[in-house]
Write an enzyme that holds these catalytic residues in place. Structure first.
Site, short mmCIF file in Angstrom:
data_model
loop_
_atom_site.label_atom_id
_atom_site.label_comp_id
_atom_site.label_asym_id
_atom_site.label_seq_id
_atom_site.Cartn_x
_atom_site.Cartn_y
_atom_site.Cartn_z
N GLU A 58 1.95 -0.01 -4.72
CA GLU A 58 1.04 1.06 -5.14
C GLU A 58 1.82 2.38 -5.13
O GLU A 58 2.32 2.79 -4.08
CB GLU A 58 -0.15 1.15 -4.18
N ASP A 71 0.82 -1.21 0.00
CA ASP A 71 0.00 0.00 0.00
C ASP A 71 0.86 1.27 0.00
O ASP A 71 1.80 1.37 0.81
CB ASP A 71 -0.86 -0.06 1.27
C1 GLC Z 1 -4.29 3.06 -0.52
C2 GLC Z 1 -5.49 2.15 -0.50
C3 GLC Z 1 -6.66 2.94 0.02
C4 GLC Z 1 -6.34 3.41 1.42
C5 GLC Z 1 -5.05 4.19 1.46
C6 GLC Z 1 -4.56 4.35 2.86
O1 GLC Z 1 -4.40 4.07 -1.45
O2 GLC Z 1 -5.72 1.62 -1.77
O3 GLC Z 1 -7.85 2.20 0.01
O4 GLC Z 1 -7.40 4.20 1.91
O5 GLC Z 1 -4.02 3.54 0.75
O6 GLC Z 1 -4.09 3.13 3.36
#
Ligand code: GLC
Length: 552
Positions: free
Chosen positions: A276, A220
């Site tokens: 991500e 994440d």
């Molecule tokens: C990422 C996740 C999202 C979450 C954020 C904080 O972007 O995909 O759903 O709210 O991180 O962890």
């Protein structure tokens, strides 16, 4: 293992949002047993790996992205035995399991934060990012903890109810008299990755799941983890933008390389490291693949295409960027149309015809495609009445439950936590789509079957073909050395327009294998005849063609 053998390059990954997938326990929230009970469906669909959004114990302020224990399963979802059973059952069907690991922040209820917060002298104080009042900030003559004395001007991620703009990324802890940093909710304090104990304890959480046989991680907002010690103010022109989508310090690359080495130290099969990355440029995304000397991610999410308009020119640019920037930097692209943070592409593009054409594009591109549960049904976002809104980020619509069958409860043991998506009572369920040859589900199934059988589509080269203005067409090719023979080729043509168009085909005879338009030449969506020279592409149609005459 050579680069092309890396399984994640050939794979299609399917994202499950566990709360919304399938409920067996009867509490209206999806669970691990629910996922396990639907594995045959996923195997029939033909995906290769399942990524589960977080299933760890969590107070659910951000529905699991606020982790209170990295080495457990929230009772809402089941328990560790249920998790092991899921991994085993998935592996038996050839499906890999990828977990969502949340390294940037914990829940404020995590025992580490409780201890860190308890006093300035706590041995875990430095596990999080604490700062004193800033005396010299604008209007900074107020009492300790007053807004003008925040350590810097960073903003956090989600617009709070009734607020204009994004709230500050700092919260003052009255008891210990300092501010803590949270790039997301107040309930999601940022970990301090410059502390070696944090790095070690987080590595141990990866090892915990590697030992249980998971095939890798989706990490994440991994670009958020490195913080420059100065924590300098943002320039005023960008100061209103949440810092989580800007922060990109050089130190992060070193941290990501270290995390990778923990994952890669696991015994075979090789586990995947997916990150991500939510940053303004594709070049920044590309930088997180690292270098040959210091590799970082195997796959980095590139969300720029997800935010692009559905037009040929916008997508041509996105595809050129993936090849010209990500591949040029040594990375292997990823392709995402929908996920749990954004409106579904069926909703963004407005019609099912376009969503179907987009599926053909997604599964025809060079790179690893990620599907989001429900897109194979052509689901649109649910309408959420104001009294049922739950998510602080306004993302409930794309998280609506999957309707499995036409019964009243649509295959859910309890009343689901969010309203059903549109048309759940009018045929848009898994069972009904599975038995309809022309359904979007069967379009995805055919595309996945085709991709799995075609090295050209999985890992082949990419070359643009000529086309009319609203159409994009490209050729994918693999194998077939200088002597010829043994090669595999496909052409993909996508009409982004409501008018008809054309695509130029390479020399020879070509046959439409799959079209997004169900009645092109036959009930199974396949063109009946052989095409040469030029393919006429119907409005909103996308098709995959193979060389030769139709053989079945
Ligand atoms: C990422 C996740 C999202 C979450 C954020 C904080 O972007 O995909 O759903 O709210 O991180 O962890």
């Amino acid at each position: 293992m050579t680069a092309d053998r890396a399984w994640w390059r050939r794979a299609v990954v399917y994202q499950i949002y566990p709360r919304s997938f399938c409920d067996r326990s009867g509490d209206g929230v999806g669970d691990l047993d629910g996922i396990r009970s639907r594995l045959d469906h996923l195997a029939t669909l033909g995906v290769d790996a399942l990524w589960l959004s977080p299933v760890f114990p969590s107070p659910m302020a951000d529905f699991g992205y606020d982790v209170a224990d990295y080495c457990g399963i929230d009772p809402l979802f089941g328990d560790l035995a249920g998790f092991d059973a899921l991994v085993q059952a998935a592996h038996q069907r050839g499906l890999r399991i990828i977990l969502d690991w949340v390294p940037n922040h914990t829940s404020d209820r995590h025992p580490w934060f409780a201890e860190s917060r308890s006093s300035r002298d706590s041995p875990r104080r430095d596990w999080y990012i604490w700062r004193d009042d800033r005396p010299d900030a604008a209007g900074g003559s107020g009492p300790p903890g007053s807004p003008g004395r925040r350590p810097n001007n960073w903003r956090s991620a989600f617009p709070g109810v009734g607020l204009s703009g994004f709230p500050p990324a700092w919260t003052y802890d009255q008891d210990s008299g300092q501010w803590y940093l949270h790039l997301f909710l107040v309930e999601q304090p940022d970990l301090n990755w410059s502390n070696p104990e944090v790095r070690a304890v987080m590595a141990a959480t990866l090892e915990f799941w590697l030992d249980r046989g998971v095939d890798g991680f989706r990490m994440d907002v991994i670009h958020d983890i490195g913080k420059d010690a100065a924590l300098a103010d943002l320039p005023t022109d960008v100061a209103g933008i949440p810092m989580c989508s800007l922060i990109d310090y050089p130190v992060t690359h070193e941290l990501v390389a270290g995390i990778r080495s923990v994952v890669k130290a696991a015994p075979p099969p090789e586990r995947v490291v997916i990150g991500e990355i939510v940053l303004p440029t594709v070049a920044q995304v590309a930088s997180y693949y690292g270098t040959p000397e210091r590799p970082e991610l195997d796959l980095a999410f590139n969300f720029h295409p997800l935010h692009a308009q559905w037009t040929a020119s916008a997508w041509r640019r996105q595809i050129d960027d993936a090849h010209g920037i990500i591949e040029a930097a040594g990375g292997w692209p990823t392709w995402v149309l929908s996920n749990h943070d954004n409106r579904r592409h069926r909703t963004r593009y407005g019609t099912e015809a376009r969503a179907r054409a987009a599926a053909v594009l997604l599964l025809g591109l060079r790179g690893t495609p990620f599907l989001y549960a429900g897109e194979e049904l052509g689901l649109a976002d649910a309408e959420i009445p104001p009294d049922r809104r739950l998510d602080p980020g306004g993302r409930d619509g794309c998280r609506a439950p999957i309707p499995w069958d036409p019964s009243d409860g649509h295959g859910w043991a309890g009343d689901p936590w969010l309203p059903w998506p549109p048309e759940a009572d009018r045929g848009r369920t898994v069972a009904e789509q599975a038995s309809d040859g022309a359904s979007t589900f069967n379009l995805y199934r055919r595309l996945l079957e085709l991709r799995r059988a075609s090295p050209a589509l999985q890992i082949g080269t990419f070359e643009w073909l000529g086309s009319s203005a609203g159409v994009l067409a490209f050729r994918r090719a693999a194998g077939g050395g200088p002597e010829g023979g043994g090669g595999d080729e496909r052409v993909v043509a996508v009409n982004f327009d409501g008018g008809s168009g054309w695509a130029e085909l390479p020399t020879g005879a070509w046959t439409v294998q799959v079209s997004s338009v169900a009645d092109r030449g036959g009930p199974d969506g396949c063109g009946a005849g052989t095409v040469r020279g030029r393919l006429e592409v119907a409005p909103d149609e996308a098709a995959v063609l193979a060389p030769g005459s139709r053989s079945h």
